[in-house]
Scaffold this active site. Structure first.
Site, PDB file in Angstrom:
ATOM      1  N   CYS B 233       0.871  -1.180   0.000  1.00 32.99           N
ATOM      2  CA  CYS B 233       0.000   0.000   0.000  1.00 32.99           C
ATOM      3  C   CYS B 233       0.899   1.219   0.000  1.00 32.99           C
ATOM      4  CB  CYS B 233      -0.968  -0.034   1.171  1.00 32.99           C
ATOM      5  SG  CYS B 233      -0.185  -0.109   2.793  1.00 32.99           S
ATOM      6  N   ARG B 238      -2.232  -0.867   5.451  1.00 32.61           N
ATOM      7  CA  ARG B 238      -3.415  -1.404   4.765  1.00 32.61           C
ATOM      8  C   ARG B 238      -3.089  -2.743   4.109  1.00 32.61           C
ATOM      9  NH1 ARG B 238      -4.950   3.663   1.107  1.00 32.61           N
ATOM     10  NH2 ARG B 238      -2.730   4.054   1.399  1.00 32.61           N
TER      11      ARG B 238
END
Lengths: 99, 283
Positions: B233, B238
């Site tokens: 990410c 994430r």
């Protein structure tokens, strides 16, 4: 976009509103601010872009880009959404009512 | 691994607060969230100062991880339940680090703070003190961590899963939209990466989608089951969420988190970068 920016949620030092596209607003229920709502920013296709928790006064803020966005709020008081179009850099504001 | 080994529900957590041998740890993107109210007995971990080295750009090393868990009062034999705000992004990042350093029993609270708050469950501001322990970590398990050279080598060879939002993938914006956009690295994505935003793996209340929904999601997005996978990410939190989905919930074998992620890749000299929206699978 006209007038003095709302100071209720101070922007980070150094934020350049001639370059940054800031989407800001408040979550309300029956006209009263809702604290701690989960506010999502969805892009023009409805895709999730970001999520923040609204402040005690219901305020939230995103750094985005020019375009059409949807602001969606989820809270114990209910959910709701509103569309917001940013035609260029600067501060763009909207209210999201939840019920 | 299966869902029962990885996730605990809010109901389970509520019943097990204060249980001997179960430690709740809160990890938030907003490092002040804990102070405004937390699960009873939960201890805070600050991801910026406690899960990363203070000088070098890296996660904490084995000795630092041992010091951290010893100071937090975690025993090697404890069941650790991680939870946090923002759909468990940073709790998932911590989960990945606990796995990297070989903690035997670590779980995520499904839905994290968000579901807990939406359910109207109790939060407290009580100060939590746990007696210090002597924690021993394992050598880092590098089978779940990718570094930049293997990411470049993976272009066209492995599943590269870019879990950022479509606008970050295409290069329109450089960071998640709740953060300022002034960044030094180049926008775009790693060539041949598929864009499967982490958010598609979660329900609106922050819980993970069902195994069937998850398998369908990745299949339809062009994820090739027969290949090894690297997820990335912007800074690796994430992609930890997606690493949990692919490696822990769906049980895929060779899945690595590239925690250098776009802040590293987008700053490298000479590596290929692609701009624009994802290719439509099957188009």
């Amino acid at each position: 976009m006209c007038g003095a920016p709302d100071q209720s949620l101070a922007l980070p030092p150094g934020t350049d509103l001639s370059r940054e596209t800031v989407l800001a607003g408040r979550v309300v229920a029956g006209g009263e601010p809702v604290a701690g709502a989960f506010v999502r920013l969805l892009d023009g296709t409805g895709e999730f872009t970001a999520e923040v928790v609204a402040s005690a006064s219901g305020d939230f803020r995103f750094f985005a880009a020019p375009g059409t966005w949807t602001l969606r709020a989820l809270s114990r008081a209910g959910s709701g959404q509103t569309a917001l179009t940013a035609d260029g850099p600067g501060l763009h504001q909207a209210e999201v009512a939840v019920a | 691994m299966s869902r029962q080994d990885v996730l605990v529900s809010a109901d389970w957590a509520e019943k097990n607060l204060g249980t001997e041998g179960i430690v709740f740890l809160e990890v938030d993107e907003d490092t002040t969230a804990y102070d405004g109210g937390h699960l009873a007995g939960a201890v805070k971990i600050n991801w910026t100062t406690e899960l990363q080295d203070a000088v070098r750009r890296d996660i904490v090393d084995k000795a630092q991880f041992e010091q951290l868990l010893s100071a937090k009062g975690v025993n090697n034999s404890d069941t650790v339940v991680l939870y946090g705000g923002n759909n468990n992004w940073f709790a998932a990042y911590a989960y990945w680090q606990f796995k990297l350093y070989g903690h035997a029993d670590v779980k995520l609270l499904d839905g994290g703070r968000k579901k807990w708050e939406l359910d109207g469950r109790t939060l407290t501001t009580d100060v939590v003190e746990r007696p210090a322990t002597t924690y021993t970590a394992q050598e880092p398990d590098l089978s779940i961590r990718a570094f930049r050279d293997e990411v470049v080598d993976a272009i066209g060879a492995k599943n590269l899963v870019d879990v950022r939002s479509p606008d970050e993938f295409s290069g329109k914006i450089l960071a998640p939209a709740h953060l300022p956009q002034e960044q030094s690295q180049r926008p775009g994505h790693i060539p041949t990466a598929v864009n499967i935003p982490w958010s598609k793996a979660a329900n609106e209340d922050g819980t993970f989608k069902s195994d069937d929904e998850l398998a369908k999601l990745y299949g339809e997005a062009g994820y090739d089951d027969s290949k090894s996978t690297i997820a990335y990410c912007r800074i690796g939190e994430r992609s930890s969420h997606t690493w949990v989905v692919l490696h822990e919930l769906l049980g895929h074998d060779d899945v690595k988190n590239y925690d250098g992620s776009w802040t590293e890749y987008g700053s490298l000299i000479g590596v290929p970068i692609e701009l624009g929206a994802p290719q439509k699978v099957g188009a």
